[in-house]
Structure formats: structure tokens, C-alpha cells
Design an enzyme around this catalytic site. Structure first.
Site, PDB file in Angstrom:
ATOM      1  N   SER A  15       0.963  -1.184  -0.016  1.00 48.29           N
ATOM      2  CA  SER A  15       0.107   0.061  -0.010  1.00 48.29           C
ATOM      3  C   SER A  15       0.842   1.230   0.075  1.00 48.29           C
ATOM      4  O   SER A  15       0.482   2.118  -0.225  1.00 48.29           O
ATOM      5  CB  SER A  15      -1.031  -0.046   1.368  1.00 48.29           C
ATOM      6  OG  SER A  15      -0.031   0.039   2.610  1.00 48.29           O
ATOM      7  N   CYS A  77       2.011  -6.684   1.940  1.00 42.65           N
ATOM      8  CA  CYS A  77       0.904  -5.974   2.638  1.00 42.65           C
ATOM      9  C   CYS A  77      -0.020  -6.744   3.297  1.00 42.65           C
ATOM     10  O   CYS A  77      -0.698  -7.369   2.567  1.00 42.65           O
ATOM     11  CB  CYS A  77       0.248  -4.943   1.793  1.00 42.65           C
ATOM     12  SG  CYS A  77      -1.271  -3.934   2.523  1.00 42.65           S
ATOM     13  N   GLU A 155       5.052   6.456   6.502  1.00 44.03           N
ATOM     14  CA  GLU A 155       4.957   7.141   5.065  1.00 44.03           C
ATOM     15  C   GLU A 155       5.535   8.364   5.020  1.00 44.03           C
ATOM     16  O   GLU A 155       6.114   8.834   3.754  1.00 44.03           O
ATOM     17  CB  GLU A 155       3.484   7.100   4.701  1.00 44.03           C
ATOM     18  CG  GLU A 155       2.979   5.711   4.071  1.00 44.03           C
ATOM     19  CD  GLU A 155       3.233   5.315   2.902  1.00 44.03           C
ATOM     20  OE1 GLU A 155       3.437   6.261   1.902  1.00 44.03           O
ATOM     21  OE2 GLU A 155       3.494   4.083   3.060  1.00 44.03           O
TER      22      GLU A 155
END
Length: 280
Positions: A15, A77, A155
Site C-alpha cells: 500500500s 501488505c 509514510e
């Protein structure tokens, strides 16, 4: 099953950037193999997304990797695995290796009889996790801890700092108070937070990251279809992201540990082609 070329690359996707923790383990286990990595950061995190949306993104990225001629696909993921893996395996012509929270080894290693599992809400609510808990939790207590916000911190490569620490303390403290001596990292983003987790929980608690086990399973599945040991060429790793390159490049370089060239994958998945020409 399609005949596999030994010189074909291996495709890996997540992701976002978390799957780099799995890519790193694959690179160590299979140093002669070319790797193509797709970070779907334009849509991260998957953990709070609708199941149909996650399945659609997993299908789109898998098709792009197949178009690039990969000989295997690793779904790096946990959320994509619990939502889409059965569908992917039903039609994908190459071996598909996937993640699942390492509840079995955690159950085997705990001495206190209490195991904590850190993961996204979507992963923890899945039938896959329920099955693992039923199979290996008969004689122990398995505590499932959803961790909203942690994926977003990774992230941004915010692996230290007050905000990240505050989130981790919030999620870890109830597990420690309940007597957990083993923590499962049930999201591929979380291994990047392992040093900070270790600072918080101390040296005695066991932290389990399944990345090495996934890399070994990939090697087993590709036995006979790997590059020969005699190959002296330098293997290449190519990186793609569905977010803007100026955002993706410094983040992925920081997490990978050296500068990497990131190719842009448009959010529709129909822009930049993933192909062997990108290698190197």
C-alpha cells in the site's frame, strides 16, 4: 501455471513504503534476483479503505507487474493479503507469496502466555486473523491492537519524534500492562518503527517481524527458477510509486538506506509502464 524465466524479475508491492522492509529481506535472501517494487502511496493507508477498493488496487498493480514479465509476485501488505489474496491467486499465472501476522511463531515463543498483535483495523477484523487466533490461541491470550496513524508516520519517514512515540506508547502500554512478552508486527510498515518500539518496551520483550520468513518462502516457491549461483552480474532493484516523485524519492531513499531512483506510477495505474527497461 506459466513457465517461469530464470532471468525474469520478482515483483513486490505494498500500500506504500512499508513493504520495503520485506524487499530488504528478499534482497538479502536472493541477492542475484532483479526486483520491481511498487509503493501505492498515492492511496495509502489501505487499512481504513473499502475492501472492494483494496482488491481493485491489488488487481491493477498485479496486472502491471505481470505485463513487466515478473516470475513471482509478493504481496508485501497484510491488509491487501487478507482482502485480496484468494482472488489474486485464482487467476494469477505466477506464484503469489503473501503476508500474514506471525501469530503462530508468537504463540510458540511466548512464555507469559500473552501475545500482542499490532496491525491495521482492516487486518485485525479479517477472517484470516480470526482463523489464526482460533488455531493458535487456545492456550494463550492474543491481544489485537489496531494502530491508526502509524502507517502515516512511516509514510512520512517519521520514525522517531514525539508524535510517533506518543502513538506507540498508546498502543503498546495496554499490551505490556496485560503481561505480553511477545509483540507481532502485523503491518509491513511497523518494522521501521522497531527501534523505537524496543526503546519503549525494553530488551526482554520479543518482537516478531515475518519479513525473513516471507523471503524464505519466496525462495522455496521459486526453487529451480532462480538465477544460477554462477551469475556474476549485479542484480537491480527498481522502485515505483503512485505518489509524486518529489515526495516519494526522499522517503523511499531514507527507508531503503541509500539513494534510489523512483519512477512515477500514475494513480490510475495506466501511466508509467513497469518494465525491464526501468531496471538500472
Amino acid at each position: 501455471m506459466t513457465a517461469l524465466r530464470t532471468d525474469a524479475p520478482i515483483g513486490v508491492f505494498d500500500s506504500g513504503v512499508g513493504g520495503l522492509s520485506v524487499l530488504r529481506a528478499i534482497r538479502t535472501e536472493l541477492p542475484r534476483e532483479d526486483l520491481l517494487y511498487v509503493a501505492d502511496s498515492g492511496y495509502a493507508p489501505y487499512g481504513d479503505r473499502d475492501a472492494d477498493f483494496i482488491a481493485d488496487r491489488a488487481t491493477t498493480i498485479t496486472e502491471l507487474l505481470l505485463d513487466a514479465g515478473v516470475k513471482s509476485i509478493v504481496v508485501a501488505c497484510n491488509t491487501a493479503t487478507v482482502v485480496a489474496i484468494e482472488k489474486l491467486r485464482s487467476w494469477c499465472p505466477v506464484p503469489v507469496v503473501a503476508m500474514e501476522p506471525a501469530i503462530k511463531p508468537a504463540a510458540q515463543s511466548t512464555k507469559s502466555g500473552v501475545v500482542g498483535v499490532l496491525a491495521t483495523s482492516r487486518t485485525l477484523a479479517s477472517p484470516s486473523v480470526a482463523r489464526l487466533c482460533a488455531a493458535y490461541g487456545k492456550d494463550i491470550q492474543i491481544l489485537l491492537q489496531a494502530c491508526p496513524g502509524l502507517v502515516e508516520q512511516v509514510e512520512k519517514a517519521q520514525l522517531q519524534g514525539a508524535a510517533t512515540r506518543e502513538l506507540l506508547v498508546r498502543y503498546l502500554l495496554p499490551l505490556l500492562q496485560a503481561g505480553a512478552d511477545t509483540i507481532v508486527l502485523g503491518c509491513t510498515h511497523y518494522p521501521f518503527l522497531a527501534p523505537l518500539i524496543r526503546e519503549i518496551v525494553g530488551s526482554d520483550l520479543t518482537i516478531i517481524d515475518p519479513a525473513n520468513a516471507v523471503a524464505k518462502e519466496l525462495a522455496r516457491r521459486l526453487q529451480g527458477n532462480l538465477r544460477p549461483d554462477s551469475s556474476e552480474r549485479t542484480a537491480e532493484v527498481s522502485f515505483f510509486s503512485s505518489t509524486a516523485i518529489q515526495e516519494a524519492s526522499p522517503i523511499m531513499s531514507a527507508l531503503w538506506g541509500s539513494h534510489v531512483l523512483v519512477h512515477e506510477l500514475t494513480r490510475s495505474g495506466k501511466g508509467k509502464q513497469i518494465n525491464s527497461a526501468a531496471l538500472g
